[in-house]
Design an enzyme around this catalytic site. Structure first.
Site, PDB file in Angstrom:
ATOM      1  N   PHE A 255      83.447  49.706  85.969  1.00 50.31           N
ATOM      2  CA  PHE A 255      84.060  48.368  85.934  1.00 50.31           C
ATOM      3  C   PHE A 255      84.639  47.948  87.271  1.00 50.31           C
ATOM      4  CE2 PHE A 255      84.691  50.609  81.830  1.00 50.31           C
ATOM      5  CZ  PHE A 255      83.649  50.004  81.163  1.00 50.31           C
ATOM      6  N   ILE A 481      75.802  52.886  85.866  1.00 43.41           N
ATOM      7  CA  ILE A 481      77.191  53.171  85.503  1.00 43.41           C
ATOM      8  C   ILE A 481      77.391  53.033  83.995  1.00 43.41           C
ATOM      9  CG2 ILE A 481      78.128  52.684  87.761  1.00 43.41           C
ATOM     10  CD1 ILE A 481      78.734  49.857  86.951  1.00 43.41           C
ATOM     11  N   GLY A 482      76.293  53.245  83.273  1.00 45.54           N
ATOM     12  CA  GLY A 482      76.320  53.080  81.823  1.00 45.54           C
ATOM     13  C   GLY A 482      75.650  51.786  81.424  1.00 45.54           C
ATOM     14  N   ARG A 600      66.068  35.833  83.284  1.00 50.03           N
ATOM     15  CA  ARG A 600      65.192  36.716  82.512  1.00 50.03           C
ATOM     16  C   ARG A 600      65.967  37.929  82.024  1.00 50.03           C
ATOM     17  NH1 ARG A 600      60.153  36.225  80.711  1.00 50.03           N
ATOM     18  NH2 ARG A 600      59.405  35.430  82.701  1.00 50.03           N
ATOM     19  N   ASN A 603      65.712  43.844  79.325  1.00 47.31           N
ATOM     20  CA  ASN A 603      65.718  44.684  78.129  1.00 47.31           C
ATOM     21  C   ASN A 603      66.821  44.179  77.201  1.00 47.31           C
ATOM     22  OD1 ASN A 603      66.091  46.654  76.166  1.00 47.31           O
ATOM     23  ND2 ASN A 603      65.948  48.379  77.589  1.00 47.31           N
ATOM     24  N   PRO A 604      66.454  43.551  76.078  1.00 51.12           N
ATOM     25  CA  PRO A 604      67.467  42.954  75.202  1.00 51.12           C
ATOM     26  C   PRO A 604      68.506  43.960  74.721  1.00 51.12           C
ATOM     27  CG  PRO A 604      65.240  42.431  74.437  1.00 51.12           C
ATOM     28  CD  PRO A 604      65.086  43.362  75.601  1.00 51.12           C
ATOM     29  N   GLU A 677      79.034  41.108  84.496  1.00 45.88           N
ATOM     30  CA  GLU A 677      80.387  40.545  84.525  1.00 45.88           C
ATOM     31  C   GLU A 677      80.533  39.282  83.692  1.00 45.88           C
ATOM     32  OE1 GLU A 677      82.042  41.709  88.767  1.00 45.88           O
ATOM     33  OE2 GLU A 677      79.873  41.636  88.720  1.00 45.88           O
TER      34      GLU A 677
HETATM   35 MO1  MOS Z   1      82.190  45.228  90.337  1.00 48.05          MO
HETATM   36  S1  MOS Z   1      83.974  44.537  89.792  1.00 48.05           S
HETATM   37  O1  MOS Z   1      80.913  44.355  90.012  1.00 48.05           O
HETATM   38  O2  MOS Z   1      82.206  46.552  91.265  1.00 48.05           O
END
Ligand code: MOS
Length: 714
Positions: A255, A481-482, A600, A603-604, A677
């Protein structure tokens, strides 16, 4: 996924490559390794006979260390090293002020790294660190800030995107004729709180070599981009970029906290160097996650708004006050979204910053847009209520045909479609007048708010395609990052190579692979995807459909020519049904729908996960998350997950996200925008607006806790 007839835009000069058409559901390829515990995270990398580090941190906010008594610590069996400014290696190149640790006795904030103990076990390291006695010469610290703070100055930089103040028309003159909304909004300091804390394993190879060029360092880290970390860390450690290998294949959430190297990485690398080759491991405690690894700075904002009787915006003044650290400046671009969201002729936006003797803040998921859009989208709801226009209708009446900040056409902007689709699917027509829907002790209401996030194609990335044993590998430094990069990068490559996705593997998450921009700012998928399409095209051009064993090509993506002529943002709309108990003041979110237009969707499945994750984080900020900085001592009082509550399953009701698919040619060959984001932006406003519709109580300070509700209720 519903499909929106995309607005077609012909790029002035298209890349030679055909657009990628990935868009199929695919299970996460890294899921089995993660759920069976075999995916190696940074702390788990198997190394021989590691030593363990525990930091020593300052207990004052400002001043100087006068003495460090480590005698008792050194006597503890198993202690190998006590590292302080007295014996730390010198840092000659400063890439980032916060990375320059242990170079003097000066203290810049409470919790700052003052040293470390390294021992044979983590338990001994921790106990020994507690035995080190540090004496200080303490100076008075500046902590706390306010709207109209006399110490405030206008920062030169606000994060990465936009700068300082901005004005168009004459907001003062227009607002002088009368305002409809004049209100202050606030958000608390927040912490990223990924489930995997920061962790690192450091190994020096040939640490004691006479020729410093013969030495190499490997850092098994958890971060958003290995190349960016290497670039900032190598000079601080006296290394050339080629001498520092950073490895980060699996990351348990970030995050933003793992998007920029933090000082503990320098600390662990220093310790490993002084140990002369023995690996050193360090995983942060949850409490340490509230000190030196960044946070979303607290925010106070003031909005003044002048509105026609029909809901059209006449003038808008949006100003932001935020703390920034004396050690290193960081200010969110809090009011930047206000400049482009709506068609308002007379507008002023200003950032103000107040210097603090506290740990530096950093970017956290939608830094600035999240913060500013809470205030703006709440103020718009206040305006809609005051003039008696439906809040969706009010937004439609202020929809700008082009970007009002710079006059550029939108690459694609489908906010209106998101609002309309969401209204239809959510049952917006069922919304009742303020305070009229009761369910036992509960008051129930509906609310809406818009979302936006700027999508910048900062710099092109590189990618490679390799062919071995009848399979293709797509390789680049990208971090997962997940989010799903492991899963979707092969989808893009498979499409571009025109082979089944089962024939494509990925190799990501370490330096040594082709350079790629870190997973930040929601730019990963389209920037990396563009590079992959370019590499695949080159690969096919050189090697044809039947490549020889070992064939390998790399190429850089290329920002579509002419794209700077367009304003590029993703959009969305959040719909919330919330309820508030008249007995306890508790707020619950029954259901929430996010409708997004973000280019686009590759991957849904992973896209939905990103979007409902963002919405959950927004809900968490709206109802729960609040860090308290003690303005006497400079520490976070509730710095752990008992005192700082992050939304759990029980806090989240019925949650859904849908996408109106666009193909935006101005983001490169995939037509994708960013979704990491977008989902969090606007959520607290939508919840607060639903709360107002339910109860008639307008809350302008996050989080919406029972005490605030009752105080407002009177
Ligand atoms: Mo971020 S807050 O897109 O590293």
């Amino acid at each position: 996924m519903t499909t929106l007839e995309p607005r077609t835009l012909e790029p002035e000069a298209t890349a030679a490559e055909a657009p990628v058409v990935a868009g199929n559901d695919r299970m996460r390829v890294d899921a089995p390794a993660k759920v069976t515990g075999t995916a190696p995270y940074a702390y788990e990398q198997p190394v021989e006979d590691p030593a363990h580090l525990f930091p020593i941190v300052s207990t004052i906010a400002r001043g100087r260390i006068t003495d460090i008594d480590d005698a008792a610590a050194r006597e503890l069996p198993g202690v190998r090293l006590v590292l302080t400014h007295a014996n730390a290696p010198r840092i000659r190149v400063h890439t980032d002020a916060a990375l320059v640790i242990l170079q003097s006795s000066e203290v810049h904030h409470r919790g700052e790294i003052a040293g470390a103990v390294v021992a044979d076990s983590p338990q001994v390291a921790r106990e020994a660190a507690g035995l080190v006695r540090v004496t200080y010469d303490e100076q008075p610290a500046e902590l706390g800030f306010a709207i109209d703070d006399p110490r405030a100055t206008e920062p030169r930089r606000v994060n990465a995107f936009k700068h300082g103040s901005y004005e168009r028309g004459d907001a003062d003159a227009c607002l002088a004729r009368g305002t409809l909304v004049e209100a202050d909004y606030s958000l608390p300091m927040e912490f990223h709180s990924p489930i995997e804390p920061h962790a690192v394993t450091a190994i020096w190879h040939d640490a004691s070599a006479l020729d410093p060029r013969a030495t190499r360092l490997t850092l098994y880290d958890t971060n958003q981009g290995t190349g960016g970390h290497a670039l900032l860390l190598a000079p601080a450690l006296g290394l050339l970029p080629g001498q520092l290998e950073v490895v980060s294949p699996y990351v348990g959430g970030s995050f933003g906290t793992k998007g920029w190297p933090h000082p503990h990485l320098v600390l662990v690398a220093m310790a490993a160097k002084l140990l002369g080759g023995r690996p050193v491991k360090y995983a942060m405690t949850r409490q340490q996650m509230f000190r030196t690894v960044g946070h979303r700075p607290a925010s106070k904002q003031r909005i003044r708004l002048s509105v026609e009787a029909d809901g059209r915006l006449l003038a808008l003044d949006h100003q932001s006050w935020a703390p920034t650290a004396r050690l290193k400046s960081y200010v969110d671009q809090t009011v930047s979204a206000t400049r482009m969201m709506y068609d308002v002729a007379d507008l002023r936006t200003v950032h103000h910053a107040v210097v603090q003797d506290a740990a530096p803040g950093s970017f956290m998921r939608a830094p600035g847009e999240f913060t500013g859009m809470f205030a703006l989208e709440t103020a718009l709801d206040e305006a809609a209520h005051a003039v008696g226009v439906d809040p969706i209708e009010l937004r439609l009446r202020n929809e700008p045909g082009k970007d009002p900040e710079n006059g550029k056409p939108w690459s694609t902007r489908n906010l209106v479609a998101c609002l309309r689709e969401g209204a239809e699917q959510f049952g917006w027509s069922q919304r009742r007048p303020v305070g009229t829907q009761r369910d036992g002790e509960w008051l129930v209401g509906l609310g809406v708010a818009a979302a936006t996030y700027p999508n910048q194609y900062f710099v092109p990335s590189r990618a490679g395609i390799r062919f071995t044993d009848g399979r293709y590998t797509v390789e680049l430094q990208a971090g997962d990052i997940g989010t799903g990069a492991w899963t979707i990068l092969p989808q893009i490559a498979a499409d571009a190579l025109d082979v089944p996705v089962d024939l494509v593997d990925a190799e990501i998450g370490r330096t040594g692979l082709p350079w790629a921009i870190p997973a930040g700012g929601s730019v990963g998928t389209f920037t990396w995807g563009d590079a992959i399409v370019a590499a695949a095209a080159k690969f096919r051009r050189k090697h044809g459909e039947a490549p020889p064993e070992g064939a390998h090509e790399t190429a850089a993506g290329r920002m579509p020519r002419g794209s700077r002529g367009y304003s590029r943002h993703a959009f969305g709309a959040h719909f919330v049904q919330a309820r508030v108990s008249t007995v306890t003041g508790e707020v619950r979110v029954d259901r929430m729908l996010g409708v997004f237009a973000a280019g686009r969707i590759i991957n849904p499945r992973t896209a939905r996960s990103q979007l409902i994750g963002g919405m959950t984080m927004g809900l968490s900020a709206a109802l729960h998350e609040e860090a308290h900085l003690d303005e006497r001592f400079g520490h976070v009082v509730n710095g752990d997950l008992a005192g700082y509550h992050v939304a759990a399953h029980a806090d989240v009701g019925d949650l859904e996200a849908i996408c109106l698919e666009e193909h935006d040619p101005w983001f490169g060959a995939t037509g994708a925008k960013g979704i990491g984001e977008l989902g969090v932006v606007g959520v607290p406003a939508a919840i607060g607006n639903a709360l107002f519709n339910a109860s008639g109580v307008r809350l302008r300070d996050l989080p919406f806790t029972p005490d605030r509700l009752f105080a407002a209720w009177g």
